[in-house]
Design a protein around this motif. Structure first.
Motif, PDB file in Angstrom:
ATOM      1  N   SER A 272       0.856  -1.655   0.041  1.00 10.59           N
ATOM      2  CA  SER A 272      -0.114   0.019   0.342  1.00 10.59           C
ATOM      3  C   SER A 272       0.642   1.602  -0.107  1.00 10.59           C
ATOM      4  O   SER A 272       1.816   1.192  -0.948  1.00 10.59           O
ATOM      5  N   SER A 273       0.503   2.536   0.840  1.00  8.12           N
ATOM      6  CA  SER A 273       1.425   3.477   0.887  1.00  8.12           C
ATOM      7  C   SER A 273       2.817   3.643   1.569  1.00  8.12           C
ATOM      8  O   SER A 273       2.148   2.770   2.525  1.00  8.12           O
ATOM      9  N   VAL A 274       3.814   3.999   0.652  1.00  3.89           N
ATOM     10  CA  VAL A 274       5.608   3.154   1.423  1.00  3.89           C
ATOM     11  C   VAL A 274       5.967   4.845   2.039  1.00  3.89           C
ATOM     12  O   VAL A 274       5.624   5.074   0.119  1.00  3.89           O
ATOM     13  N   GLU A 275       6.367   4.988   2.641  1.00  2.00           N
ATOM     14  CA  GLU A 275       7.083   6.038   2.638  1.00  2.00           C
ATOM     15  C   GLU A 275       8.093   6.401   2.280  1.00  2.00           C
ATOM     16  O   GLU A 275       8.809   5.023   1.697  1.00  2.00           O
ATOM     17  N   VAL A 276       9.270   7.252   0.972  1.00  2.00           N
ATOM     18  CA  VAL A 276      10.239   6.894   0.018  1.00  2.00           C
ATOM     19  C   VAL A 276      11.245   6.431   1.727  1.00  2.00           C
ATOM     20  O   VAL A 276      11.993   5.828   0.878  1.00  2.00           O
ATOM     21  N   ILE A 277      11.329   7.206   2.543  1.00  2.00           N
ATOM     22  CA  ILE A 277      12.586   7.349   3.825  1.00  2.00           C
ATOM     23  C   ILE A 277      12.443   5.326   3.897  1.00  2.00           C
ATOM     24  O   ILE A 277      13.317   4.631   4.211  1.00  2.00           O
ATOM     25  N   HIS A 278      10.934   4.701   3.234  1.00  2.00           N
ATOM     26  CA  HIS A 278      11.271   3.041   3.502  1.00  2.00           C
ATOM     27  C   HIS A 278      11.848   1.941   3.015  1.00  2.00           C
ATOM     28  O   HIS A 278      11.469   0.987   2.081  1.00  2.00           O
ATOM     29  N   VAL A 279      11.429   2.940   1.200  1.00  2.01           N
ATOM     30  CA  VAL A 279      12.967   2.311   0.494  1.00  2.01           C
ATOM     31  C   VAL A 279      13.986   2.377   0.770  1.00  2.01           C
ATOM     32  O   VAL A 279      14.670   2.737   0.727  1.00  2.01           O
ATOM     33  N   LYS A 280      14.346   0.626   1.365  1.00  2.00           N
ATOM     34  CA  LYS A 280      15.464   0.233   1.442  1.00  2.00           C
ATOM     35  C   LYS A 280      15.644  -1.232   0.719  1.00  2.00           C
ATOM     36  O   LYS A 280      15.343  -1.530   0.090  1.00  2.00           O
ATOM     37  N   ASP A 281      17.534  -1.329   0.756  1.00  2.00           N
ATOM     38  CA  ASP A 281      17.413  -2.604   0.420  1.00  2.00           C
ATOM     39  C   ASP A 281      16.547  -3.782   0.452  1.00  2.00           C
ATOM     40  O   ASP A 281      16.653  -4.570  -0.850  1.00  2.00           O
ATOM     41  N   SER A 282      16.319  -4.250   0.816  1.00  5.18           N
ATOM     42  CA  SER A 282      15.776  -5.136   1.499  1.00  5.18           C
ATOM     43  C   SER A 282      14.397  -4.711   0.529  1.00  5.18           C
ATOM     44  O   SER A 282      13.646  -6.293   0.026  1.00  5.18           O
ATOM     45  N   LEU A 283      13.384  -3.508   0.365  1.00  2.58           N
ATOM     46  CA  LEU A 283      11.924  -3.846  -0.068  1.00  2.58           C
ATOM     47  C   LEU A 283      12.936  -3.772  -1.473  1.00  2.58           C
ATOM     48  O   LEU A 283      12.253  -4.323  -2.479  1.00  2.58           O
ATOM     49  N   LEU A 284      14.257  -3.110  -1.720  1.00  2.00           N
ATOM     50  CA  LEU A 284      14.633  -3.116  -3.686  1.00  2.00           C
ATOM     51  C   LEU A 284      14.456  -4.423  -3.497  1.00  2.00           C
ATOM     52  O   LEU A 284      14.055  -5.147  -5.270  1.00  2.00           O
ATOM     53  N   ARG A 285      15.561  -5.123  -3.080  1.00  2.00           N
ATOM     54  CA  ARG A 285      15.437  -6.611  -3.523  1.00  2.00           C
ATOM     55  C   ARG A 285      14.038  -7.678  -3.648  1.00  2.00           C
ATOM     56  O   ARG A 285      13.803  -8.284  -4.719  1.00  2.00           O
ATOM     57  N   ALA A 286      12.879  -7.259  -2.798  1.00  2.00           N
ATOM     58  CA  ALA A 286      12.098  -8.119  -2.970  1.00  2.00           C
ATOM     59  C   ALA A 286      10.759  -7.724  -4.476  1.00  2.00           C
ATOM     60  O   ALA A 286      10.650  -8.500  -5.309  1.00  2.00           O
ATOM     61  N   LEU A 287      11.437  -6.618  -4.712  1.00  2.00           N
ATOM     62  CA  LEU A 287      10.789  -6.172  -5.935  1.00  2.00           C
ATOM     63  C   LEU A 287      11.431  -6.732  -7.055  1.00  2.00           C
ATOM     64  O   LEU A 287      11.008  -7.003  -8.020  1.00  2.00           O
ATOM     65  N   ALA A 288      12.637  -6.828  -6.944  1.00  2.09           N
ATOM     66  CA  ALA A 288      13.510  -7.245  -7.781  1.00  2.09           C
ATOM     67  C   ALA A 288      13.404  -9.135  -8.227  1.00  2.09           C
ATOM     68  O   ALA A 288      13.277  -9.466  -9.063  1.00  2.09           O
ATOM     69  N   GLU A 289      13.128  -9.964  -6.537  1.00  3.04           N
ATOM     70  CA  GLU A 289      13.767 -10.999  -6.793  1.00  3.04           C
ATOM     71  C   GLU A 289      12.259 -11.312  -6.900  1.00  3.04           C
ATOM     72  O   GLU A 289      12.344 -13.098  -6.728  1.00  3.04           O
ATOM     73  N   GLU A 290      11.396 -11.208  -5.794  1.00  2.00           N
ATOM     74  CA  GLU A 290       9.970 -11.664  -5.333  1.00  2.00           C
ATOM     75  C   GLU A 290       9.195 -11.745  -6.878  1.00  2.00           C
ATOM     76  O   GLU A 290       8.408 -11.045  -6.132  1.00  2.00           O
ATOM     77  N   PRO A 291       8.708 -13.232  -7.151  1.00  2.00           N
ATOM     78  CA  PRO A 291       7.855 -12.047  -8.302  1.00  2.00           C
ATOM     79  C   PRO A 291       6.156 -12.002  -7.884  1.00  2.00           C
ATOM     80  O   PRO A 291       5.199 -12.094  -8.967  1.00  2.00           O
ATOM     81  N   LYS A 292       5.893 -12.233  -6.821  1.00  2.00           N
ATOM     82  CA  LYS A 292       3.942 -12.323  -6.078  1.00  2.00           C
ATOM     83  C   LYS A 292       4.079 -10.925  -5.727  1.00  2.00           C
ATOM     84  O   LYS A 292       3.321 -10.530  -5.011  1.00  2.00           O
ATOM     85  N   VAL A 293       5.116 -10.222  -5.828  1.00  2.00           N
ATOM     86  CA  VAL A 293       5.397  -8.307  -5.415  1.00  2.00           C
ATOM     87  C   VAL A 293       4.609  -7.908  -5.938  1.00  2.00           C
ATOM     88  O   VAL A 293       5.593  -7.807  -7.532  1.00  2.00           O
TER      89      VAL A 293
END
Length: 83
Positions: free
Chosen positions: A15-36
């Protein structure tokens, strides 16, 4: 991202994601997890640094854009919608 590994979960929509919470773990999930799902709603109420500071935001307009660029690099076909 553990949510993508739960049996029966077909997709994970953020849902709503504050830009300060865009961390490496979120970027990895976006890149690697097709269900996201590849869409993020990222609130930004102003592109003016002084207004952002007055609103108590802990980032500048430039930092906001850098975070969005990192999201697009992690998942090139992703979309984001600021408000």
């Amino acid at each position: 991202m553990r949510g993508g590994r739960v049996p029966g979960v077909e997709r994970v929509r953020l849902s709503s994601v504050e830009v300060i919470h865009v961390k490496d773990s979120l970027l990895r999930a976006l890149a690697e997890e097709p269900k996201v799902c590849p869409h993020l709603h990222v609130p930004m109420q102003s592109g003016d640094d002084s207004v952002l500071a007055a609103m108590g935001r802990h980032y500048t307009a430039t930092e906001f854009l850098e975070h969005i660029a990192a999201v697009r690099k992690a998942r090139p076909r992703s979309t984001s919608r600021p408000t």
